[in-house]
Design an enzyme around this catalytic site. Structure first.
Site, PDB file in Angstrom:
ATOM      1  N   ASP A 175       0.850  -1.189   0.000  1.00 38.06           N
ATOM      2  CA  ASP A 175       0.000   0.000   0.000  1.00 38.06           C
ATOM      3  C   ASP A 175       0.889   1.243   0.000  1.00 38.06           C
ATOM      4  OD1 ASP A 175      -1.680   2.105   0.638  1.00 38.06           O
ATOM      5  OD2 ASP A 175      -2.626   1.089   2.338  1.00 38.06           O
ATOM      6  N   ILE A 176       0.785   2.047  -1.028  1.00 42.24           N
ATOM      7  CA  ILE A 176       1.674   3.206  -1.173  1.00 42.24           C
ATOM      8  C   ILE A 176       1.469   4.239  -0.054  1.00 42.24           C
ATOM      9  CG2 ILE A 176       0.227   4.693  -2.644  1.00 42.24           C
ATOM     10  CD1 ILE A 176       2.748   5.068  -4.436  1.00 42.24           C
TER      11      ILE A 176
ATOM     12  N   GLY B 234      -9.774   4.225  -6.129  1.00 37.26           N
ATOM     13  CA  GLY B 234      -8.448   3.639  -6.296  1.00 37.26           C
ATOM     14  C   GLY B 234      -7.410   4.223  -5.355  1.00 37.26           C
ATOM     15  N   VAL B 235      -6.198   4.380  -5.874  1.00 40.77           N
ATOM     16  CA  VAL B 235      -5.095   4.860  -5.045  1.00 40.77           C
ATOM     17  C   VAL B 235      -5.338   6.315  -4.611  1.00 40.77           C
ATOM     18  CG1 VAL B 235      -3.564   5.576  -6.947  1.00 40.77           C
ATOM     19  CG2 VAL B 235      -2.582   4.783  -4.804  1.00 40.77           C
ATOM     20  N   ASP B 236      -6.011   7.077  -5.444  1.00 42.85           N
ATOM     21  CA  ASP B 236      -6.346   8.477  -5.133  1.00 42.85           C
ATOM     22  C   ASP B 236      -7.194   8.547  -3.857  1.00 42.85           C
ATOM     23  OD1 ASP B 236      -6.702  11.210  -5.423  1.00 42.85           O
ATOM     24  OD2 ASP B 236      -7.973  11.078  -7.210  1.00 42.85           O
TER      25      ASP B 236
ATOM     26  N   THR C 278      -3.338   2.078 -14.691  1.00 41.99           N
ATOM     27  CA  THR C 278      -3.618   0.650 -14.928  1.00 41.99           C
ATOM     28  C   THR C 278      -4.829   0.121 -14.171  1.00 41.99           C
ATOM     29  OG1 THR C 278      -2.192  -0.166 -13.147  1.00 41.99           O
ATOM     30  CG2 THR C 278      -1.153   0.209 -15.293  1.00 41.99           C
TER      31      THR C 278
END
Ligand code: AR6
Length: 183
Positions: free
Chosen positions: A17-18, A39-41, A125
């Site tokens: 997890d970033i 998502g990641v945002d 992606t």
């Protein structure tokens, strides 16, 4: 292969997890509004706290292929670089150039702001549908070329953070192909 050393810069792969990365800056795969999303945002905004949205509101959005900087607020990372990847529309709408530009502009912004360690997610992606093998080849190729062309860069470590195994395998292959390309 999980490591590539190019001049001063170590390119590496990590799973996870970033939002938990202990680096100077993490990169966000945002949209042109910069006002959050899924998502990641979504994960980055949740982890950074509401101050991040307030900071993003002051930026007047971001064009696809460009990048903008904010503090990281409650994240371990001091900074967030917000970049906007292209939506995949079959590959004939400049997607490859725009995706490469996300990595290039993020690296330039990092360099200009004294960022030494940087973590990227696999931009475009997920929700934006960019084919994984093509996207990882562009990510590794662009970062590698930057490191080759900037032997005096202050950026010493660039991590590609993989949220799932398929992404990790695609990056491993891109690392191997990138090394073969230099034989
Ligand atoms: N850490 C690392 N990678 C992650 C995480 C995480 N916490 N969460 C997801 N990923 P996506 P996009 C991976 O969809 O395709 C948003 O709504 C995910 O598995 O987050 O560029 C924005 O606001 C995938 O490998 O970004 C935009 O509207 C990668 O991150 C749109 O989505 C990117 O997937 C951008 O779409």
């Amino acid at each position: 292969m999980k490591d590539l050393q190019i001049n001063q810069t170590n390119l590496r792969l990590a799973k996870g997890d970033i939002t938990r990365c202990e680096v100077d800056a993490i990169v966000n795969a945002a949209n042109e509004s910069l006002l959050g999303g899924g998502g990641v945002d979504g994960a980055i905004h949740r982890a950074a706290g509401p101050e991040l949205l307030a900071a993003c509101r002051l930026l007047n959005g971001c064009r696809t292929g460009d990048a903008k900087l904010t503090p990281g607020f409650r994240l371990k990372a001091a900074h967030v670089i917000h970049t906007v990847g292209p939506v995949w529309r079959g590959g004939t709408h400049g997607e490859a150039e725009l995706l490469a530009s996300c990595y290039q502009k993020s690296l330039e912004l990092a360099e200009a702001n004294g960022i030494r360690t940087l973590a990227f997610p696999a931009i475009s992606t997920g929700i934006y549908g960019y084919p994984l093998d093509r996207a990882t080849a562009i990510a590794v190729g662009t970062v590698r070329t930057y490191s080759e062309n900037h032997p005096q860069t202050i950026i010493t470590e660039i991590t590609f953070v993989c949220f799932d195994d398929a992404t990790f395998r695609a990056y491993e292959q891109a690392f191997e192909e990138s090394e073969r390309g230099t034989d």
